[in-house]
Motif scaffolding. Structure first.
Motif, PDB file in Angstrom:
ATOM      1  N   LEU A 398      11.808  14.003   0.262  1.00 46.82           N
ATOM      2  CA  LEU A 398      10.490  13.445   0.531  1.00 46.82           C
ATOM      3  C   LEU A 398       9.880  12.931  -0.767  1.00 46.82           C
ATOM      4  O   LEU A 398      10.093  13.508  -1.837  1.00 46.82           O
ATOM      5  CB  LEU A 398       9.559  14.507   1.127  1.00 46.82           C
ATOM      6  N   THR A 400       5.990  10.945  -2.057  1.00 45.13           N
ATOM      7  CA  THR A 400       4.738  10.238  -1.800  1.00 45.13           C
ATOM      8  C   THR A 400       4.137   9.792  -3.127  1.00 45.13           C
ATOM      9  O   THR A 400       4.344  10.430  -4.162  1.00 45.13           O
ATOM     10  CB  THR A 400       3.703  11.114  -1.064  1.00 45.13           C
ATOM     11  N   TRP A 405       1.790   5.829  -0.072  1.00 40.77           N
ATOM     12  CA  TRP A 405       3.169   5.346   0.090  1.00 40.77           C
ATOM     13  C   TRP A 405       4.103   6.532   0.241  1.00 40.77           C
ATOM     14  O   TRP A 405       3.969   7.541  -0.470  1.00 40.77           O
ATOM     15  CB  TRP A 405       3.569   4.528  -1.129  1.00 40.77           C
ATOM     16  N   SER A 406       5.069   6.420   1.154  1.00 38.37           N
ATOM     17  CA  SER A 406       6.029   7.496   1.385  1.00 38.37           C
ATOM     18  C   SER A 406       7.437   6.923   1.427  1.00 38.37           C
ATOM     19  O   SER A 406       7.658   5.791   1.868  1.00 38.37           O
ATOM     20  CB  SER A 406       5.753   8.219   2.712  1.00 38.37           C
ATOM     21  N   GLU A 427      10.694   3.189   3.655  1.00 37.31           N
ATOM     22  CA  GLU A 427       9.396   3.278   2.983  1.00 37.31           C
ATOM     23  C   GLU A 427       8.306   2.970   3.992  1.00 37.31           C
ATOM     24  O   GLU A 427       8.465   2.101   4.857  1.00 37.31           O
ATOM     25  CB  GLU A 427       9.309   2.331   1.789  1.00 37.31           C
ATOM     26  N   ALA A 434       1.521   9.959   4.488  1.00 33.87           N
ATOM     27  CA  ALA A 434       1.602  10.460   3.118  1.00 33.87           C
ATOM     28  C   ALA A 434       0.828  11.765   2.970  1.00 33.87           C
ATOM     29  O   ALA A 434       1.270  12.695   2.279  1.00 33.87           O
ATOM     30  CB  ALA A 434       1.069   9.412   2.140  1.00 33.87           C
ATOM     31  N   LEU A 437       2.935  14.568   4.577  1.00 33.31           N
ATOM     32  CA  LEU A 437       4.065  14.941   3.730  1.00 33.31           C
ATOM     33  C   LEU A 437       3.584  15.708   2.494  1.00 33.31           C
ATOM     34  O   LEU A 437       4.250  16.652   2.035  1.00 33.31           O
ATOM     35  CB  LEU A 437       4.852  13.704   3.306  1.00 33.31           C
TER      36      LEU A 437
END
Length: 475
Positions: A398, A400, A405-406, A427, A434, A437
């Motif tokens: 993972l 971020t 943005w992830s 992405e 985000a 996460l």
């Protein structure tokens, strides 16, 4: 007498003959390494080995130093994508997020597409039931790709579901890595074949002249059903991923259920891999007019592998880290990044970005864990924070940036994923995702790693860890 003299002359000339062969072979390796190796240490290492280990060094270079995959990829997939802008907008980006979108677009040569994460799935406990249900309700086609595919209780469930789909007329394709799926024996592969399911082992061969492909692996994990649902992440197929069953070596992982037009990009990548592995034309794509779910966000599939001219994942990681302004969160099971990523993380911390890196508290590969220790100290010195997660072994991948943005998918932050493996990531420009996460990563930050921990290791342990780092490109 004449025969005796001829034999004697041959014996006397043998050292000269061997020497001449060595000169030719080492010279050829030198020329090839100088022209093809972008990294100076790699070029020096291979050239030195070729000259200092007569014949053997050259054989090793031919086996492990020559990338044949790029040539095969060009033949089967066509020319590599250009890095030209993928949009007609020449206006300069307004903020760091816009610059990141532009950078990744140029790196990948691919447009953003609408997509959404329908569910974040914890381990096989949550992911497998959803994946199996999707296969069982498939009507048109199923595409499944996995690095590890066991023939245990979980694996048999998937084998039966895939066979059932195939027998009711669903076009089914399965890709299993030739090494991760079992090099000598691959029970899942053979069971699928016995049911008539079209399945291929990626870059697999027991022929000696194809043995170098052992080092190149299909690390992608994805399932695409009817062009409507896709499951991507780090989850392999095996009993160890179902925590509720209390396996002997449990693995925690995070998988994602995606919806929306982004699925077409994932389908295309599977189809490229199928053509690459089998030479066969792929099944037709999903529905052309797919309904767009509500609350989508800009999304893009990212692939990387040794068939590419550039190290796309490295460039994307560098772009995201260098454009970060507030925070960077990374969870990775294996942390062996190249020096330029270490430097980028250091610079981010020095300019005030909060950098948090989460590593497994209980690693599953000792050599990798030992090698990772040498990368931690320079990060701690500049203010990055490195944490260990609670057991069991955490295989989640993972990332971020700035809460907006992830990056999710199969890549680890190590040299193997960045240079040798075929990887699939996605992405997403979605602040809500985000944030979710970030909560997952923060909840697992239970044990900080400190400079005292790193410096307090015994000398012999430090020496062991430094030696393990030499194997970075291959572990």
């Amino acid at each position: 007498m004449d025969f005796s003299l001829a034999a004697s002359a041959l014996l006397e000339s043998r050292p000269l003959l061997v020497g001449a062969i060595h000169l030719v072979m080492a010279g050829a390796v030198t020329v090839h390494a100088l022209l093809t190796k972008r990294e100076v240490p790699a070029a020096i290492g291979w050239i030195g080995l070729a000259w200092l280990a007569p014949v053997l060094g050259c054989i090793l270079y031919v086996g492990f130093g020559v990338n044949r995959v790029k040539r095969r990829a060009r033949r089967l997939k066509g020319p590599v994508r250009s890095h030209d802008s993928v949009s007609g907008d020449d206006a300069p980006p307004h903020d760091s997020l816009d610059r990141l979108r532009a950078a990744v677009g140029r790196i990948t040569g691919r447009e953003l597409a609408p997509g959404k994460v329908a569910a974040i799935l914890d381990c096989g406990d949550e992911a497998y039931p959803e994946m199996l249900a999707a296969i069982e309700r498939a009507k048109i086609h199923v595409r499944l790709c996995s690095y590890i595919f066991r023939a245990d209780k979980v694996g048999v469930q998937f084998i039966n579901a895939l066979a059932g789909a195939h027998h009711r007329g669903v076009k089914t394709r399965v890709l299993i890595d030739g090494f991760g799926g079992g090099f000598l024996r691959s029970p899942a592969y053979h069971r699928l074949r016995s049911h008539g399911v079209p399945v291929s082992r990626f870059l697999h061969s027991t022929l000696p002249w194809k043995m170098p492909f052992l080092d190149l692996r299909l690390h992608k994990k994805c399932l695409v059903v009817d062009g409507e649902s896709a499951f991507v992440g780090g989850l392999n197929i095996g009993d160890e991923n179902v925590i509720a069953r209390r396996p002997a070596a449990p693995v925690r992982d995070t998988h994602f259920w995606l919806e929306g037009p982004i699925i077409r990009q994932i389908e295309q990548e599977f189809d490229d891999d199928w053509l690459f592995a089998t030479g066969e034309q792929p099944i037709p794509p999903g529905p052309a007019h797919q309904a767009i779910p509500s609350r989508t966000s800009p999304t893009r599939a990212i692939v990387a592998g040794p068939d590419q001219e550039d190290d796309q994942l490295v460039l994307i990681f560098l772009s995201a880290i260098n454009l970060a302004r507030g925070s960077i969160r990374i969870a990775t099971p294996y942390f062996l990044p190249p020096e330029q990523l270490i430097t980028a993380l250091q610079l981010a911390a020095l300019r005030g970005v909060k950098v948090d890196i989460l590593l497994p508290g209980r690693p599953n590969h000792r050599l990798v864990a030992w090698a990772a220790q040498t990368h931690i100290r320079p990060l701690l010195e500049v203010g990055c924070r490195v944490w260990r997660s609670p057991p069991p072994f955490d295989h989640s991948k993972l990332m971020t940036v700035d809460g907006e943005w992830s990056l999710i998918g199969s890549p680890n932050m190590d040299m193997r994923s960045l240079r040798l493996n075929f990887e699939l990531a996605v992405e997403l420009y979605d602040p809500e995702l985000a944030g979710r996460l970030a909560e997952i990563i923060d909840a697992r930050r239970i044990q900080p790693i400190t400079l005292d921990d790193i410096d307090g290791r015994r000398f012999i342990v430090k020496l062991r860890d430094a030696a393990a780092r030499l194997a970075m490109p291959y572990i």
